[in-house]
Design a protein around this motif. Structure first.
Motif, PDB file in Angstrom:
ATOM      1  N   VAL A   5      -0.662   1.097  11.866  1.00  0.00           N
ATOM      2  CA  VAL A   5       0.644   0.484  11.637  1.00  0.00           C
ATOM      3  C   VAL A   5       0.472  -0.614  10.602  1.00  0.00           C
ATOM      4  O   VAL A   5      -0.375  -1.502  10.760  1.00  0.00           O
ATOM      5  N   GLU A   6       1.291  -0.538   9.554  1.00  0.00           N
ATOM      6  CA  GLU A   6       1.233  -1.504   8.456  1.00  0.00           C
ATOM      7  C   GLU A   6       2.288  -2.577   8.643  1.00  0.00           C
ATOM      8  O   GLU A   6       3.350  -2.337   9.239  1.00  0.00           O
ATOM      9  N   SER A   7       2.007  -3.737   8.089  1.00  0.00           N
ATOM     10  CA  SER A   7       2.996  -4.804   8.034  1.00  0.00           C
ATOM     11  C   SER A   7       2.747  -5.602   6.758  1.00  0.00           C
ATOM     12  O   SER A   7       1.685  -5.538   6.152  1.00  0.00           O
ATOM     13  N   GLY A   8       3.773  -6.366   6.404  1.00  0.00           N
ATOM     14  CA  GLY A   8       3.682  -7.143   5.172  1.00  0.00           C
ATOM     15  C   GLY A   8       4.426  -6.443   4.062  1.00  0.00           C
ATOM     16  O   GLY A   8       5.256  -5.578   4.292  1.00  0.00           O
ATOM     17  N   GLY A   9       4.100  -6.800   2.853  1.00  0.00           N
ATOM     18  CA  GLY A   9       4.800  -6.235   1.719  1.00  0.00           C
ATOM     19  C   GLY A   9       6.088  -6.978   1.457  1.00  0.00           C
ATOM     20  O   GLY A   9       6.287  -8.092   1.914  1.00  0.00           O
ATOM     21  N   ARG A  38      -1.917   3.231  -3.155  1.00  0.00           N
ATOM     22  CA  ARG A  38      -0.544   2.986  -3.578  1.00  0.00           C
ATOM     23  C   ARG A  38      -0.039   4.133  -4.423  1.00  0.00           C
ATOM     24  O   ARG A  38      -0.808   4.850  -5.065  1.00  0.00           O
ATOM     25  N   GLN A  39       1.269   4.272  -4.392  1.00  0.00           N
ATOM     26  CA  GLN A  39       1.913   5.301  -5.187  1.00  0.00           C
ATOM     27  C   GLN A  39       3.158   4.718  -5.828  1.00  0.00           C
ATOM     28  O   GLN A  39       4.102   4.329  -5.122  1.00  0.00           O
ATOM     29  N   ALA A  40       3.132   4.658  -7.141  1.00  0.00           N
ATOM     30  CA  ALA A  40       4.294   4.196  -7.901  1.00  0.00           C
ATOM     31  C   ALA A  40       5.192   5.386  -8.217  1.00  0.00           C
ATOM     32  O   ALA A  40       4.729   6.529  -8.210  1.00  0.00           O
ATOM     33  N   PRO A  41       6.460   5.138  -8.489  1.00  0.00           N
ATOM     34  CA  PRO A  41       7.379   6.244  -8.795  1.00  0.00           C
ATOM     35  C   PRO A  41       6.856   7.099  -9.948  1.00  0.00           C
ATOM     36  O   PRO A  41       6.477   6.580 -10.998  1.00  0.00           O
ATOM     37  N   GLY A  42       6.822   8.393  -9.720  1.00  0.00           N
ATOM     38  CA  GLY A  42       6.400   9.315 -10.758  1.00  0.00           C
ATOM     39  C   GLY A  42       4.910   9.391 -10.982  1.00  0.00           C
ATOM     40  O   GLY A  42       4.448  10.073 -11.904  1.00  0.00           O
ATOM     41  N   VAL A  92       4.635   1.863  -3.406  1.00  0.00           N
ATOM     42  CA  VAL A  92       4.514   1.971  -1.955  1.00  0.00           C
ATOM     43  C   VAL A  92       3.025   1.953  -1.627  1.00  0.00           C
ATOM     44  O   VAL A  92       2.254   2.735  -2.193  1.00  0.00           O
ATOM     45  N   TYR A  93       2.651   1.070  -0.743  1.00  0.00           N
ATOM     46  CA  TYR A  93       1.254   0.899  -0.363  1.00  0.00           C
ATOM     47  C   TYR A  93       1.008   1.551   0.995  1.00  0.00           C
ATOM     48  O   TYR A  93       1.765   1.322   1.948  1.00  0.00           O
ATOM     49  N   THR A 113       4.375   0.881   2.940  1.00  0.00           N
ATOM     50  CA  THR A 113       5.204  -0.315   2.850  1.00  0.00           C
ATOM     51  C   THR A 113       5.425  -0.630   1.371  1.00  0.00           C
ATOM     52  O   THR A 113       4.505  -0.547   0.555  1.00  0.00           O
ATOM     53  N   LEU A 114       6.659  -0.959   1.027  1.00  0.00           N
ATOM     54  CA  LEU A 114       7.027  -1.144  -0.369  1.00  0.00           C
ATOM     55  C   LEU A 114       6.681  -2.550  -0.857  1.00  0.00           C
ATOM     56  O   LEU A 114       6.998  -3.545  -0.194  1.00  0.00           O
TER      57      LEU A 114
END
Length: 119
Positions: A5-9, A38-42, A92-93, A113-114
């Motif tokens: 489970v992630e938190s932050g961002g 992480r994944q950036a748009p595109g 998104v991380y 998480t964005l």
């Protein structure tokens, strides 16, 4: 089945800081590598930083000197401290952990998480 489970961002301005945290849970025997992607748009998902259970770390060249990864093996938590943020850090991380549960190995991903960095 184990999970993370992630938190932050959230949002930050250029040059600012954010912290991401990720905790593994479930019937855990041990946790090996933990890391952030992480994944950036595109774009394709890429490794940001990872840390082995004995503490050795690996960073993407683009974040070296700005991001710091750490972990607490007592509570299966990994933290990514992000400083000197740039717009290109917007993505998104995702947290990933390699977890031994019972007699099986699991590669467990968080939901993401964005992180948004604006000028």
């Amino acid at each position: 089945q184990p999970q993370v489970v992630e938190s932050g961002g959230g949002s930050a301005q250029v040059g600012g800081s954010l912290s991401l945290s990720c905790t593994a849970s479930g019937r855990i025997v041990s946790v090996y590598d933990m890391g952030w992607y992480r994944q950036a748009p595109g774009k394709q998902r890429e490794l940001v930083a990872s840390i082995a259970n004995r503490g050795s770390t690996n960073y993407a060249d683009s974040v070296k000197g700005r991001f710091t990864i750490s972990r607490n093996n007592d509570n299966y938590t990994v933290v990514l401290q992000m400083d000197s943020l740039k717009p290109e850090d917007t993505a998104v991380y995702y947290c990933k952990a390699e977890i031994v549960s019972g007699l099986r190995d699991f590669e467990v991903w968080g939901q993401g998480t964005l992180v948004t960095v604006s000028s």
